[in-house]
Design an enzyme around this catalytic site. Structure first.
Site, PDB file in Angstrom:
ATOM      1  CG  HIS A 171      -1.886  -1.161   1.200  1.00  0.00           C
ATOM      2  ND1 HIS A 171      -1.575  -2.362   1.824  1.00  0.00           N
ATOM      3  CD2 HIS A 171      -3.101  -1.335   0.632  1.00  0.00           C
ATOM      4  CE1 HIS A 171      -2.568  -3.207   1.638  1.00  0.00           C
ATOM      5  NE2 HIS A 171      -3.505  -2.617   0.919  1.00  0.00           N
ATOM      6  CB  THR A 199      -8.949  14.824  17.180  1.00  0.00           C
ATOM      7  OG1 THR A 199      -9.592  13.974  16.233  1.00  0.00           O
ATOM      8  CG2 THR A 199      -8.301  15.995  16.482  1.00  0.00           C
ATOM      9  CD  GLU A 244      -7.231   6.669  19.480  1.00  0.00           C
ATOM     10  OE1 GLU A 244      -7.630   5.517  19.774  1.00  0.00           O
ATOM     11  OE2 GLU A 244      -6.244   6.870  18.748  1.00  0.00           O
ATOM     12  CD  GLU A 280      -7.599   6.399  14.318  1.00  0.00           C
ATOM     13  OE1 GLU A 280      -7.577   7.043  15.395  1.00  0.00           O
ATOM     14  OE2 GLU A 280      -8.483   6.563  13.467  1.00  0.00           O
ATOM     15  CB  SER A 287     -11.636  17.243  18.318  1.00  0.00           C
ATOM     16  OG  SER A 287     -12.151  15.925  18.404  1.00  0.00           O
ATOM     17  CG  ASP A 288     -15.529  15.146  20.042  1.00  0.00           C
ATOM     18  OD1 ASP A 288     -14.584  14.961  19.253  1.00  0.00           O
ATOM     19  OD2 ASP A 288     -16.111  14.226  20.627  1.00  0.00           O
TER      20      ASP A 288
END
Ligand code: HPA
Length: 235
Positions: free
Chosen positions: A4, A90, A179, A181, A203-204
Site C-alpha cells: 500500500h 484527535t 479515538e 487507532e 476535539s469534542d
C-alpha cells in the site's frame, strides 16, 4: 515498495509522525519540514520525508480506524524498518475535567475491537506507549505550558454507537478519551520492537457535547505537531 506504500527503499525516515488525515500530513510537511519530498500518493494517503531542525523525519496519513491504521503501520515497520512512530490525532473527552483543546498523552489504550482477541487467541494484550517517548513528550509539554494529561484512552471500532451511553462504562474506569487507532499502533509497534506514542488533542466532549471550531482545531493541531516533532528530535 510495499503493498500500500509506493516509497522506494530508504525513502522513509526512522522516525515518523502519523496524523489520520493525509492533508494534515501535507500541512506538517509544508509548514515544518525542510526540503520535504513526497514518497506516497497511493490512495491519496500522502507521505513525505524532510528534515526538522537537522533531523530526518517523515510524516504520513493513516486514515480513520484500526484496519486502515494497521495496514500502514504494519508496512512502515515491516518493509521500511521505521523505529519511532508518533500518532498525532484527535479524541473525544470522557471526563468532565478533560476540556476541549487539552492534550492527552495516551499511556495505554483499551479497545472494544476484536483485533487483539483474534491475534492472541481470545486472550487480552495490554497495548501501552513507549515509556521513553512518553517521558520526553510529558517533559516538553510541561516546558511549553501545554494543558497536557497523561492517562488511558479507548480505541473504538465505532464512531456512531448504537448505545449513546456506551462511553460511560469506560469513563467510570478512569479512561480519559476515545479515538479509533492507538490500541493497534501500540500493539504492532511492540511486536516490531519499535517505539510508539499517541499525542491527542481533545476535539469534542462526550460529557458536555462541546466541540472545537475549525480555527481552534488548526491551532491545537499545530501545537500537537510541534510537540510530536520536538519529541522525535529530543528522544
Ligand atoms: N469518538 C471516536 N473518535 C473520535 C471522537 C469521538 O468522539 N472524537 C475524535 N475522535
Amino acid at each position: 515498495m510495499s503493498i500500500h506504500i509506493e516509497a522506494a527503499p530508504g525513502a522513509i525516515a526512522e522516525a515518523i509522525l502519523l496524523p489520520g488525515d493525509p492533508l494534515r500530513a501535507k500541512f506538517i510537511a509544508e509548514n515544518y519540514l525542510e526540503k520535504p519530498e513526497q514518497f506516497n500518493r497511493v490512495r491519496n494517503m500522502f507521505g513525505y520525508t524532510g528534515t526538522y531542525k537537522g533531523k530526518r523525519v517523515s510524516v504520513m496519513g493513516t486514515g480513520m480506524g484500526m484496519p486502515s491504521h494497521s495496514i500502514y503501520v504494519h508496512e512502515l515497520l515491516q518493509d521500511y524498518k521505521v523505529k519511532k512512530l508518533i500518532r498525532v490525532g484527535t479524541c473525544g473527552s470522557l471526563q468532565a475535567d478533560v476540556k476541549i483543546r487539552d492534550v492527552i498523552l495516551a499511556t495505554a489504550a483499551s479497545t472494544n475491537s476484536n483485533v487483539n482477541r483474534i491475534r492472541f487467541s481470545g486472550m487480552d494484550y495490554a497495548p501501552a506507549a513507549d515509556f521513553g517517548l512518553l517521558e520526553t513528550a510529558w517533559r516538553l509539554s510541561q516546558e511549553k505550558n501545554l494543558p497536557a494529561r497523561a492517562g488511558t484512552i479507548i480505541s473504538s471500532d465505532m464512531f456512531y454507537t448504537e448505545d449513546p451511553d456506551e462511553w460511560k462504562l469506560w469513563a467510570k474506569f478512569g479512561v480519559l478519551g476515545v479515538e479509533m487507532e492507538t490500541a493497534e499502533l501500540y500493539t504492532i509497534a511492540a511486536k516490531f520492537r519499535a517505539q510508539a506514542l499517541a499525542i491527542l488533542t481533545v476535539s469534542d466532549s462526550l460529557v458536555t457535547h462541546e466541540a472545537t471550531k475549525a480555527d481552534e482545531r488548526e491551532k491545537t493541531f499545530r501545537a500537537m505537531a510541534e510537540l510530536g516533532l520536538e519529541t522525535i528530535i529530543a528522544d
